[in-house]
Design an enzyme around this catalytic site. Structure first.
Site, PDB file in Angstrom:
ATOM      1  N   ASP A  49      -6.889  -2.246   4.038  1.00 19.88           N
ATOM      2  CA  ASP A  49      -5.826  -3.176   3.642  1.00 19.88           C
ATOM      3  C   ASP A  49      -5.994  -4.744   4.180  1.00 19.88           C
ATOM      4  OD1 ASP A  49      -4.451  -1.197   2.220  1.00 19.88           O
ATOM      5  OD2 ASP A  49      -3.368  -0.718   4.156  1.00 19.88           O
ATOM      6  N   ASP A  91      -1.316  -0.797   6.157  1.00 20.31           N
ATOM      7  CA  ASP A  91      -1.446  -0.176   7.519  1.00 20.31           C
ATOM      8  C   ASP A  91      -2.652   0.243   7.902  1.00 20.31           C
ATOM      9  OD1 ASP A  91      -1.722   2.135   6.075  1.00 20.31           O
ATOM     10  OD2 ASP A  91      -0.958   3.178   7.754  1.00 20.31           O
ATOM     11  N   ASP A 127       0.917  -1.244  -0.057  1.00 20.23           N
ATOM     12  CA  ASP A 127      -0.104   0.067   0.192  1.00 20.23           C
ATOM     13  C   ASP A 127       0.947   1.257  -0.123  1.00 20.23           C
ATOM     14  OD1 ASP A 127      -2.634   1.427   0.312  1.00 20.23           O
ATOM     15  OD2 ASP A 127      -1.603   1.985   2.526  1.00 20.23           O
TER      16      ASP A 127
END
Length: 794
Positions: free
Chosen positions: A526, A522, A326
């Site tokens: 996700d 995080d 990410d």
């Protein structure tokens, strides 16, 4: 009247009790088998042979029962692993009366299972944090009455009240006023957004402004947040762990052992010889050495701030070749920072920043916090605002020293002039947000902000490639342009922009089909992708509980380079595990041949096998030692690195003086341009050049030893020389212009080239030093003003 227990309730209670005692089974088996072996040894030493045999038989039987259960459970899953030989050898020792050998094998089996369980245990993927975060109730308005109802009772078209700081319970549309929302839980983006009346709002986001009313467009079950939970659960169920290392080797070692035992029995006619072969064939190097190496790796990882939730995760990480990341909060800092302050003609940037930060002191907005932080970092004294008025999604207005100051968003058509157009163009090019500063309703300046790249990110990407990651992929809900900019700086192989949680899961599944894939994220958004990956890694330092629950590995510090540390540890641990297993099996194979020839009875074979075990376990313990090639920096040098890193953070804010001077010179070589040139020259002489000279004479010599010689800093030393040359050139021009009272026409072109060139060179030089040197300090702070970032909007 008889009372009957509800069968489902009784079954649930039994299942709960089994879950509670399961972690105790392996340690209890170790204790009992060791006690049986020790009791038998004491009885044998006191000449009580029958009592000794009784102890050893008991220990063997105690091990046979769970071992058979493990084999059956493995066969049901289609696995034919190392426990089969252990069961055969245990049963064989009982049948031929070699009870001591059976007790020894029982201890080895129990110890191996206990270690394997400790190494392979991983957190459940039930995403408890996701469920706990979800609201359980909603406030429904009917006329003038507001009632609290269970979330399951919400139906489409209900009018709900969402208070400040509350999680939006269901999907819906804003019904009354502009809503200011924190959507980071779903998008990963750290920016608050505004939704006007009639705009759609997804469940799971947080109300960051005042209370608003929401018209439900879906039930809780059909809303976005529930869908994310289902995605994560499905992905976790599909992501089966790879076969453990020991079982992979057992697929060929087991048939070979059975074949040798059969040959020995047929050739000699003695079942004892076959049992002797099975005893020394008991794959304790697999049952013990591999788990010891993995457990040692887990221990090392935890000391490095990496929590690995099982040996399987560490094994898989050691085989991974694809990394999916990410962007926001993983590759970038996840929070905006000021990159520049621009003033209209007649306004200084320092004064504009002081006024803007003074107004923003009372605002909870993420951009306001960044502006105040920047002013405090620069040591600017702030004034106390009066008559503060904040308009959600627009900005803040307050009175400072008798003047009405506004900081926030204004329509593009409301600003004019060359300076304003330059701000708009730069914001578009840099992917930055703009907070306009208006004095008495007149646009007078602007603060540009963006989310900086983590200082450790480029170095970490290089380390990961060195560790075996041959494909680096970035997933982000952000726009394509800033995503590509970050990918270019980091040298990534693929970028997926504007991704929803479902898109991320699909992308991770696609990558996982091609290779062992690691996913790093995080945020709550996700969590499904982390569960879908072969190995999920969560940046858990900021309390991202949902992603941490869905992950196999959690980085407990807010440093991306810990992922590279984890990769190094995983590959080293797996290397030691394989080495120990192969060496142990080779020695066992040699012992099997000797036993097949009749030269090694079962009890002696069991003792020999213990010797082999000790050897391979000692080798496996080498996984506790560091194998890393990281540079070890002395404490005084590390202190120096932190000093120069702090100076960079201070000087970076002043580099704009060089560009501003060039801009003024390009507009008109008048007295203002001359004063700006003299200011830029004083900055160079008083601050920048002393800093660069100190680096050259103090820092670079100190780095020569840990970096392996002066060649490691030679390129940067050449850059220092170029910085000095350009500064001298600018100084010469400043002297000539000051003597003449004005900048001469023949100076303009060379001055522009020198000023712009030095500005670009210094920015590049700062970034290079930060990535190459300053990251060597363990606690070097992350930069607050990176050169690459993603756009944010107020």
């Amino acid at each position: 009247m008889a009372v009957r227990s509800h069968p489902n309730r009784r079954d649930s209670w039994v299942a709960l009790q089994l879950r509670r005692i399961r972690p105790l089974i392996e340690p209890a088996l170790v204790v009992t088998t060791v006690a049986a072996l020790g009791g038998g040894a004491i009885a044998w030493l006191t000449a009580s042979r029958e009592l000794a045999d009784s102890f050893w038989i008991a220990g063997t039987v105690l091990a046979v029962i769970p071992a058979v259960a493990w084999v059956v459970a493995g066969l049901r899953r289609g696995q034919f692993g190392v426990d089969v030989i252990a069961v055969l050898s245990l049963v064989g020792t009982l049948l031929v009366g070699e009870y001591l050998a059976g007790a020894l094998v029982a201890v080895m089996l129990a110890g191996g299972r206990a270690l394997d369980s400790a190494a392979a245990r991983r957190a459940s993927h039930d995403l408890r944090a996701l469920m706990e975060r979800a609201p359980k109730f909603a406030r429904r308005r009917a006329g003038t009455t507001v009632e609290t109802i269970p979330l399951a009772e919400v139906v489409v078209d209900d009018l709900l009240v969402v208070g400040s700081g509350e999680v939006v319970p269901v999907d819906g549309r804003v019904a009354d006023v502009v809503a200011v929302l924190d959507e980071s839980a779903l998008t990963g983006e750290s920016v608050q957004v505004e939704r006007g009346v009639g705009d759609p709002v997804r469940s799971g986001v947080v109300n960051a402004g005042g209370a608003f009313e929401l018209r439900a467009t879906a039930t809780a079950e059909d809303s976005t947040y529930a869908g994310i939970v289902r995605l994560a659960q499905q992905a976790g169920a599909e992501s089966a762990p790879l076969v453990r290392l020991a079982d992979r080797y057992a697929t060929w070692f087991l048939p070979l052992a059975l074949l040798l035992a059969g040959i020995a029995w047929l050739a000699s006619g003695s079942p004892v010889r076959a049992v002797a072969v099975l005893v020394v064939a008991t794959p304790c190097p697999l049952l013990l050495a591999a788990p010891v190496a993995i457990v040692s790796g887990l221990s090392r990882a935890s000391r490095a701030g990496v929590i690995v939730r099982g040996g399987g995760a560490l094994e898989n990480l050691g085989q991974a070749t694809t990394l999916v990341m990410d962007k926001t909060g993983t590759l970038t800092m996840g929070r905006p920072a000021v990159i520049d302050v621009v003033g209209a003609p007649g306004h200084t940037t320092t004064e504009l920043l002081r006024l803007a930060a003074s107004v923003d002191q009372y605002s909870p907005h993420v951009l306001a916090e960044a502006i105040v932080t920047e002013a405090v970092t620069r040591g600017i004294d702030l004034s106390l605002p009066e008559d503060v008025v904040e308009e959600s999604g627009r900005g803040v207005t307050a009175t400072i020293e008798g003047r009405r100051i506004f900081v926030g968003k204004i329509p593009v058509g409301a600003v004019s002039g060359d300076w304003a157009r330059a701000v708009i163009n730069r914001a578009r090019l840099d992917g930055a947000a703009v907070a306009w500063v208006c004095l008495d309703d007149t646009p007078s300046g602007a603060v540009l902000l963006r989310d900086p790249l983590r200082r450790h990110a480029p170095r970490t990407m290089r380390r990961l490639r060195d560790a075996g990651m041959n494909r680096l992929v970035m997933l982000t809900g952000d726009r394509a342009e800033p995503a590509r900019e970050v990918a270019t700086v980091l040298g990534l192989d693929e970028v997926y922009a504007e991704q929803t949680p479902a898109d991320k899961v699909a992308a991770v599944r696609c990558e996982r089909e091609r290779a062992v894939t690691v996913m790093v994220g995080d945020g709550i958004n996700d969590a499904p992708a982390l569960a879908a990956a072969t190995v999920g890694v969560a940046m858990g330092a900021r309390g991202a509980t949902a992603s941490s629950e869905a992950a196999d590995i959690v980085l407990t510090t807010d440093r991306l380079d810990r992922l590279a540390d984890a990769m190094d540890i995983a590959r080293w641990s797996r290397h030691i595990a394989v080495q120990s297993a192969v060496a142990g099996m080779s020695l066992s194979l040699l012992a099997m041949v000797v036993a097949a020839l009749g030269w090694l009875p079962p009890a002696a074979g069991a003792l020999l096998q213990e010797g082999i075990d000790v050897t391979v376990i000692l080798n496996a313990l080498r996984a506790l030692r560091a194998n890393t090639t990281d540079v070890e920096v002395p404490a005084d040098t590390e202190k120096m690195l932190r000093r120069f890193s702090a100076e960079h953070d201070e000087l970076r804010d002043t580099l704009g003086v060089l560009r501003d001077s060039a801009d003024l010179l390009a507009a008109a070589p008048d007295s203002t341009a001359l004063q700006s040139l003299l200011t830029a020259h004083r900055l160079l002489v008083d601050r920048i050049l002393p800093h660069e000279q100190a680096e050259e004479t103090l820092l670079y010599p100190a780095l020569a030893r840990p970096l392996g010689g002066g060649e490691a800093t030679a390129t940067m030393s050449r850059t220092h020389a170029e910085i000095q040359r350009l500064a001298d050139r600018i100084g010469a021009h400043a002297g000539l212009a000051e003597a003449a009272g004005a900048i001469q026409p023949d100076q303009i072109d060379d001055l522009l080239a020198s000023l712009y060139g030095l500005y670009a060179l210094l920015r590049l030089h700062f970034v290079q030093e930060e990535e190459s040197y300053f990251t060597l300090a363990d606690d070097a702070p992350e930069s607050n003003a990176g050169d690459e970032s993603h756009p944010i909007a107020r």
